[in-house]
Design an enzyme around this catalytic site. Sequence first.
Site, PDB file in Angstrom:
ATOM      1  N   ASN A 180       0.869  -1.172   0.000  1.00  0.00           N
ATOM      2  CA  ASN A 180       0.000   0.000   0.000  1.00  0.00           C
ATOM      3  C   ASN A 180       0.911   1.228   0.000  1.00  0.00           C
ATOM      4  O   ASN A 180       1.485   1.596   1.015  1.00  0.00           O
ATOM      5  CB  ASN A 180      -0.891  -0.026   1.248  1.00  0.00           C
ATOM      6  CG  ASN A 180      -1.829   1.160   1.312  1.00  0.00           C
ATOM      7  OD1 ASN A 180      -1.741   2.084   0.491  1.00  0.00           O
ATOM      8  ND2 ASN A 180      -2.723   1.143   2.284  1.00  0.00           N
TER       9      ASN A 180
ATOM     10  N   ARG B 258      -2.576  -2.060  -3.424  1.00  0.00           N
ATOM     11  CA  ARG B 258      -3.760  -1.224  -3.248  1.00  0.00           C
ATOM     12  C   ARG B 258      -3.648  -0.057  -4.235  1.00  0.00           C
ATOM     13  O   ARG B 258      -2.640   0.649  -4.252  1.00  0.00           O
ATOM     14  CB  ARG B 258      -3.800  -0.677  -1.824  1.00  0.00           C
ATOM     15  CG  ARG B 258      -4.968   0.250  -1.641  1.00  0.00           C
ATOM     16  CD  ARG B 258      -4.784   1.159  -0.478  1.00  0.00           C
ATOM     17  NE  ARG B 258      -5.946   2.046  -0.373  1.00  0.00           N
ATOM     18  CZ  ARG B 258      -5.926   3.207   0.254  1.00  0.00           C
ATOM     19  NH1 ARG B 258      -4.824   3.620   0.839  1.00  0.00           N
ATOM     20  NH2 ARG B 258      -6.989   3.948   0.310  1.00  0.00           N
TER      21      ARG B 258
ATOM     22  N   HIS C  85     -12.993   3.184  -0.138  1.00  0.00           N
ATOM     23  CA  HIS C  85     -12.967   2.157   0.929  1.00  0.00           C
ATOM     24  C   HIS C  85     -13.617   0.856   0.460  1.00  0.00           C
ATOM     25  O   HIS C  85     -14.106   0.066   1.279  1.00  0.00           O
ATOM     26  CB  HIS C  85     -13.742   2.611   2.197  1.00  0.00           C
ATOM     27  CG  HIS C  85     -13.204   3.841   2.852  1.00  0.00           C
ATOM     28  ND1 HIS C  85     -14.017   4.866   3.267  1.00  0.00           N
ATOM     29  CD2 HIS C  85     -11.956   4.209   3.186  1.00  0.00           C
ATOM     30  CE1 HIS C  85     -13.294   5.815   3.827  1.00  0.00           C
ATOM     31  NE2 HIS C  85     -12.029   5.438   3.791  1.00  0.00           N
TER      32      HIS C  85
ATOM     33  N   ARG D 258     -12.659  16.271   7.449  1.00  0.00           N
ATOM     34  CA  ARG D 258     -13.426  16.546   6.218  1.00  0.00           C
ATOM     35  C   ARG D 258     -14.885  16.838   6.554  1.00  0.00           C
ATOM     36  O   ARG D 258     -15.437  16.243   7.479  1.00  0.00           O
ATOM     37  CB  ARG D 258     -13.330  15.363   5.257  1.00  0.00           C
ATOM     38  CG  ARG D 258     -11.898  15.113   4.812  1.00  0.00           C
ATOM     39  CD  ARG D 258     -11.778  13.892   3.934  1.00  0.00           C
ATOM     40  NE  ARG D 258     -10.814  12.951   4.473  1.00  0.00           N
ATOM     41  CZ  ARG D 258     -10.673  11.696   4.057  1.00  0.00           C
ATOM     42  NH1 ARG D 258     -11.445  11.243   3.073  1.00  0.00           N
ATOM     43  NH2 ARG D 258      -9.775  10.901   4.595  1.00  0.00           N
TER      44      ARG D 258
ATOM     45  N   GLU E 260      -8.110  -4.800   5.257  1.00  0.00           N
ATOM     46  CA  GLU E 260      -7.966  -4.510   3.832  1.00  0.00           C
ATOM     47  C   GLU E 260      -6.810  -5.292   3.219  1.00  0.00           C
ATOM     48  O   GLU E 260      -6.888  -5.736   2.078  1.00  0.00           O
ATOM     49  CB  GLU E 260      -7.808  -3.000   3.619  1.00  0.00           C
ATOM     50  CG  GLU E 260      -9.127  -2.276   3.847  1.00  0.00           C
ATOM     51  CD  GLU E 260      -8.991  -0.790   4.122  1.00  0.00           C
ATOM     52  OE1 GLU E 260      -9.268  -0.004   3.222  1.00  0.00           O
ATOM     53  OE2 GLU E 260      -8.598  -0.424   5.253  1.00  0.00           O
TER      54      GLU E 260
END
Length: 396
Positions: A7, A90, A179, A240, A383
């Site tokens: 990743n 990823r 995601h 955010r 993940e």
Amino acid sequence: MKILVINCGSSSLKYQLIDMEGEEVLAKGLVERIGLEGSLLTHRTNGTKTEIKKEIPNHKVAIQLVIDALLHPEHGALKNLGEIAAVGHRVVHGGEKFARSVVIDEEVMAALRECSDLAPLHNPANIIGIEACQALLPGVPQVAVFDTAFHQTMPKEAYIYGLPYEFYEKYGIRRYGFHGTSHKYVARRAARLLGRPLTELKLVTCHLGNGSSITAVKGGVSVDTSLGFGTISGTIMGTRCGDIDPAVIPFLMEKENLTPGEMNDILYKKSGLLGLSGVSSDARDIEAAAAAGNERAQLALNVLAYLTRKYIGAYAAAMGGLDAIVFTAGIGENSDLIRRMICTGLEFLGAELDEEKNRVRGQEADVATSASKVRILVIPTNEELMIAQETAELLG
Ligand code: ADP
């Protein structure tokens, strides 16, 4: 079969070496500050932690260091590189080109470069990581697993925005969602936990971490998700803003004389839990401040819970029913308080949280009351394992 999962970020690189028999993590680690001063590799195997501090000017050097660590006679996990069956990468954005994971070839690389426009901060770093692995592990299959791919099943009415259609055609402006690897992983685990086929289930998966998204998973596929073209819509996140009326943006830019970059910074880095509370972007700090009587921290928690609850209700309506709500990622896995705040008021849907069972942290559990028609599940995401599984599945 051993799979290396990579990743790659712009200045960091996370990796895991997973043995697919038994799905055991043989080694994992993190390279930080690539191309900066003070670069560092932290490598873990069998409970031992090794730190290597040296200059790491680029990703190729970083991956060479990872390979050296994996082959190291003491803290390594491999005898030779031939043991790595494949590398799973990823990749953040697959645009509309990639609805599933793919074995990387020249054509895929060209398509990844085309998608960079959509994720200018992420895709270029992912591409650099792939190129470095191709150079250092020649002949080893490389697979791309996309954050966006799982959401490519959304119907058009869910992904198109009500803007002039030409902008979709010209620039690919639409909801993509992110995601995806996490939502897919927890949806699969939910089916296992419930002992029912995924194809029969209506799930709302809530990935609540620093970045958050909520997804409607019907029959095992994503039919709607709260992140969109960028990664700021939906519920509020660490920094955010989540859903706001777009009219706010030109208004604020004019009033405060902001450039697009400055406006972007406000939306992505200065809003959400941090912006509302003025305390922190970290949910643990916000919970502590709220408990100590800080009203804006309490407001931030209330907004997070309210927006998430609203999405659960909206997605139950979008799917025409609901079998389970799944909580995952840092907040979803660990915060019993936020889970309780979100679920309070969902009893009308048949979702009833059991306060006792809800005390769980970081482990798989069904935290609904035994009478609850809708199950409420806590499922730690993984993940890296999902990327390894996808890579192994693709290579047969
Ligand atoms: P990322 O999106 O960066 O992968 P994580 O999934 O690790 O983030 O989630 C980070 C968030 O999880 C932070 O807001 C952190 O405060 C929150 N978190 C972690 N543990 C707890 C806890 N015990 N209680 C409340 N929040 C927690």
